[in-house]
Write a protein that holds these residues in place. Structure first.
Motif, short mmCIF file in Angstrom:
data_model
loop_
_atom_site.label_atom_id
_atom_site.label_comp_id
_atom_site.label_asym_id
_atom_site.label_seq_id
_atom_site.Cartn_x
_atom_site.Cartn_y
_atom_site.Cartn_z
N THR A 276 -39.77 -6.06 -6.24
CA THR A 276 -39.21 -7.40 -6.02
C THR A 276 -38.30 -7.71 -4.95
OG1 THR A 276 -37.34 -6.92 -7.75
CG2 THR A 276 -39.60 -7.95 -8.54
N ARG A 277 -37.65 -6.53 -4.33
CA ARG A 277 -36.78 -6.53 -3.39
C ARG A 277 -37.26 -5.45 -2.36
NH1 ARG A 277 -30.97 -6.05 -6.06
NH2 ARG A 277 -32.42 -4.62 -7.67
N ILE A 278 -37.05 -5.41 -1.06
CA ILE A 278 -37.56 -4.56 -0.18
C ILE A 278 -36.32 -3.51 0.37
CG2 ILE A 278 -36.81 -5.96 1.97
CD1 ILE A 278 -39.69 -4.81 3.17
N ALA A 279 -36.72 -2.42 0.51
CA ALA A 279 -35.54 -1.41 0.80
C ALA A 279 -35.98 -0.52 2.06
CB ALA A 279 -35.09 -0.44 -0.54
N ARG A 280 -35.24 0.04 2.77
CA ARG A 280 -35.44 0.81 4.25
C ARG A 280 -35.16 2.12 3.51
NH1 ARG A 280 -33.08 0.15 9.97
NH2 ARG A 280 -34.43 1.50 11.12
N ILE A 281 -36.34 2.93 3.55
CA ILE A 281 -36.01 4.46 3.16
C ILE A 281 -36.36 5.47 4.33
CG2 ILE A 281 -36.74 3.96 0.96
CD1 ILE A 281 -39.65 5.25 1.36
N THR A 282 -36.24 5.06 5.68
CA THR A 282 -36.58 5.85 6.61
C THR A 282 -35.71 7.11 6.66
OG1 THR A 282 -37.40 3.94 7.87
CG2 THR A 282 -36.79 5.82 9.17
N ARG A 283 -34.29 6.94 6.41
CA ARG A 283 -33.38 7.88 6.52
C ARG A 283 -33.71 8.97 5.25
NH1 ARG A 283 -28.86 8.91 3.72
NH2 ARG A 283 -29.05 6.74 2.91
N GLN A 284 -34.09 8.48 4.07
CA GLN A 284 -34.23 9.25 3.05
C GLN A 284 -35.43 10.52 3.36
OE1 GLN A 284 -33.51 6.19 2.90
NE2 GLN A 284 -31.90 6.16 1.49
N LEU A 285 -36.42 9.81 4.15
CA LEU A 285 -37.87 10.75 4.40
C LEU A 285 -37.45 11.56 5.55
CD1 LEU A 285 -40.47 8.25 3.85
CD2 LEU A 285 -39.63 9.71 2.18
N ARG A 286 -36.39 11.64 6.22
CA ARG A 286 -36.13 12.69 7.52
C ARG A 286 -36.06 14.05 6.88
NH1 ARG A 286 -29.90 11.08 9.17
NH2 ARG A 286 -28.68 11.94 7.17
N ASP A 315 -40.56 -11.61 3.89
CA ASP A 315 -39.39 -12.40 4.30
C ASP A 315 -38.31 -11.83 4.68
OD1 ASP A 315 -38.92 -15.44 5.15
OD2 ASP A 315 -37.33 -14.81 3.53
N ALA A 316 -37.94 -11.25 3.55
CA ALA A 316 -36.45 -10.54 3.82
C ALA A 316 -36.86 -9.18 4.93
CB ALA A 316 -36.26 -9.87 2.51
N LEU A 346 -44.63 -19.07 0.44
CA LEU A 346 -43.88 -18.28 1.27
C LEU A 346 -44.39 -16.96 1.65
CD1 LEU A 346 -40.85 -17.28 1.88
CD2 LEU A 346 -40.82 -16.29 -0.14
N LEU A 347 -45.75 -16.40 0.96
CA LEU A 347 -46.31 -15.35 1.53
C LEU A 347 -47.10 -15.62 2.89
CD1 LEU A 347 -47.33 -12.32 1.39
CD2 LEU A 347 -48.97 -13.22 -0.25
N ALA A 348 -47.68 -16.76 2.79
CA ALA A 348 -48.38 -17.27 3.90
C ALA A 348 -47.63 -17.38 5.22
CB ALA A 348 -49.20 -18.56 3.59
N SER A 349 -46.37 -18.03 5.13
CA SER A 349 -45.67 -18.32 6.30
C SER A 349 -45.08 -16.71 6.63
CB SER A 349 -44.49 -19.13 5.76
OG SER A 349 -43.66 -18.63 4.79
N SER A 350 -44.86 -16.15 5.94
CA SER A 350 -44.28 -14.67 6.20
C SER A 350 -45.11 -13.90 6.85
CB SER A 350 -43.76 -14.03 5.06
OG SER A 350 -42.79 -14.68 4.21
N MET A 351 -46.38 -13.97 6.37
CA MET A 351 -47.66 -13.20 6.97
C MET A 351 -47.83 -13.73 8.48
SD MET A 351 -48.40 -10.51 5.31
CE MET A 351 -49.91 -10.11 6.19
#
Length: 411
Positions: A276-286, A315-316, A346-351
């Motif tokens: 339901t929300r987006i999270a950045r996990i690039t640092r955790q996968l290093r 969108d976020a 919202l999905l259409a405009s975000s894509m």
């Protein structure tokens, strides 16, 4: 005067001593090498070095210490990593490779091997290691044994090939462990793009007058050949956006493993997870240890196995990271089944906005499977489909390898 013995060798009367696997020193219970903590396999590595010395390889104390230090960062159950770490540190000559291969197979893979019992290798891990190494360790005169071993390796390799086409949701835990080890060997190569910077070149259409004049002044008063410059190219960024909602529970961990492999492939890779929300996990996968990296990534995602809001998540992503140039000119890979619970508009405009920023958009939908006539049926997929450049399944290892093969051609 007899020749002095070479350090690290144990010559017999007729050459190197025949191969034998020396038993490891164990505690009274016989379950763990003596003097080591649970999970410590230093004694296993030292024992392997002793076996190599018995085969005539020159293995010094410094070589053993280097091997132990290299293997300390590896998974003890991953024999492929142990093999290459030892071959890089313990086999210093070309003629050392055949005896090294024979010693490795006997020490780590033979029935009743103390090393195999200590490492607690599963049958699937052994089969995958033998099939991947494909080391035929027979004498030149033993043609029948070589033929039998080649047939055995062929059967193992074919079983691994069949396993690649089995859906993640239908695999046993042992098969999933084998697939994860194979997945770690994959390499992702994003397409390249031309930059505005230039570099020296032998041929081209843009003359490099400065270098031409410097060369002419330095070498001879006679005219020198005209020098040129050409534009550089570099890999495009790769952005992975993974759906970890409840409907993707059978695939999310394996896609996260795939993201970890991509993160360490040498390319510029950014990884995000969303429910339901987006999270950045690039640092955790290093972290190179897969289990540790996946544990840290899972702890940073608050809505794991929850609902799905693709539109608001994309969108976020665009508002927080996309506008800053993170996905500008990048290849964006979205892994989701398209079961969106949010607003389709919202999905259409975000894509649409994402398609304008990104170079290409690839969508992995496990529901596609092996169906080439797949038609999007969920609302989320129907809304997103016009903005997707390539649709793959991502439900098995073969489809992920298809993605890896298709990436360099997404120009």
């Amino acid at each position: 005067m007899p020749d002095a013995p070479v350090a690290g060798r144990s010559p017999g009367p007729d050459g190197p001593v025949p191969l034998k696997t020396a038993p490891l020193k164990t505690d009274p219970a016989g379950t763990q090498p003596a003097g080591t903590k649970p999970g410590d396999f230093t004694q296993v590595l030292v024992g392997f070095a002793h076996v190599l010395r018995e085969q005539g390889l020159v293995v010094g104390t410094g070589d053993v210490l280097t091997y132990v230090a290299a293997a300390a960062t590896l998974d003890p159950a991953d024999l492929l990593d142990l093999y290459w770490a030892g071959r890089a540190t313990l086999a210093s000559r070309r003629e050392d490779i055949p005896p090294y291969d024979r010693a490795f197979r006997a020490y780590f893979l033979d029935e009743g091997s103390a090393a195999r019992d200590t490492l607690k290798l599963s049958p699937a891990a052994q089969a995958e290691a033998v099939a991947s190494l494909a080391m035929i360790a027979t004498d030149p005169g033993q043609e029948g044994d070589a033929r039998d071993e080649q047939q055995s390796l062929g059967l193992m390799a074919s079983s691994v090939a069949a396993l690649k086409h089995r859906a993640f949701a239908g695999c046993t835990p042992e098969e999933l462990a084998t697939l994860r080890r194979i997945m770690r060997t994959m390499r992702l190569t994003p397409p390249r793009r031309r930059t505005r910077r230039t570099r020296p070149a032998r041929k081209g259409r843009v003359p490099d007058l400065r270098r031409t004049i410097r060369t002419e002044a330095r070498l001879t008063p006679l005219p020198s050949p005209l020098r040129y410059r050409q534009r550089k190219d570099k890999p495009r960024p790769l952005v992975l956006i993974l759906d970890v909602s409840g409907s993707m529970a059978d695939y999310s961990r394996h896609l996260l493993q795939f993201a970890h492999t991509a993160r360490h492939s040498g390319a510029r890779v950014e990884v995000f997870c969303f429910g339901t929300r987006i999270a950045r996990i690039t640092r955790q996968l290093r972290t190179r240890r897969v289990d540790v990296a996946l544990r840290e990534a899972g702890a940073s995602v608050l809505d794991w196995d929850g609902g799905t809001r693709i539109g608001s998540s994309v969108d976020a992503f665009l508002r927080r990271w996309g506008r800053g140039g993170l996905c500008r000119g990048a290849v964006v890979v979205i892994c989701s089944d398209g079961l969106d619970r949010g607003d389709p508009e919202l999905l259409a405009s975000s894509m649409a906005r994402l398609a304008r920023l990104a170079h290409r958009i690839v969508w992995l939908n496990p529901h596609k499977g092996d169906n080439r006539e797949f038609r999007p049926s969920s609302v989320g997929m129907m809304v997103a489909a016009p903005h997707v450049d390539l649709l793959l399944s991502g439900h098995d290892l073969a489809s992920l390898q298809e993605l890896a093969a298709a990436l360099p051609a997404l120009n």
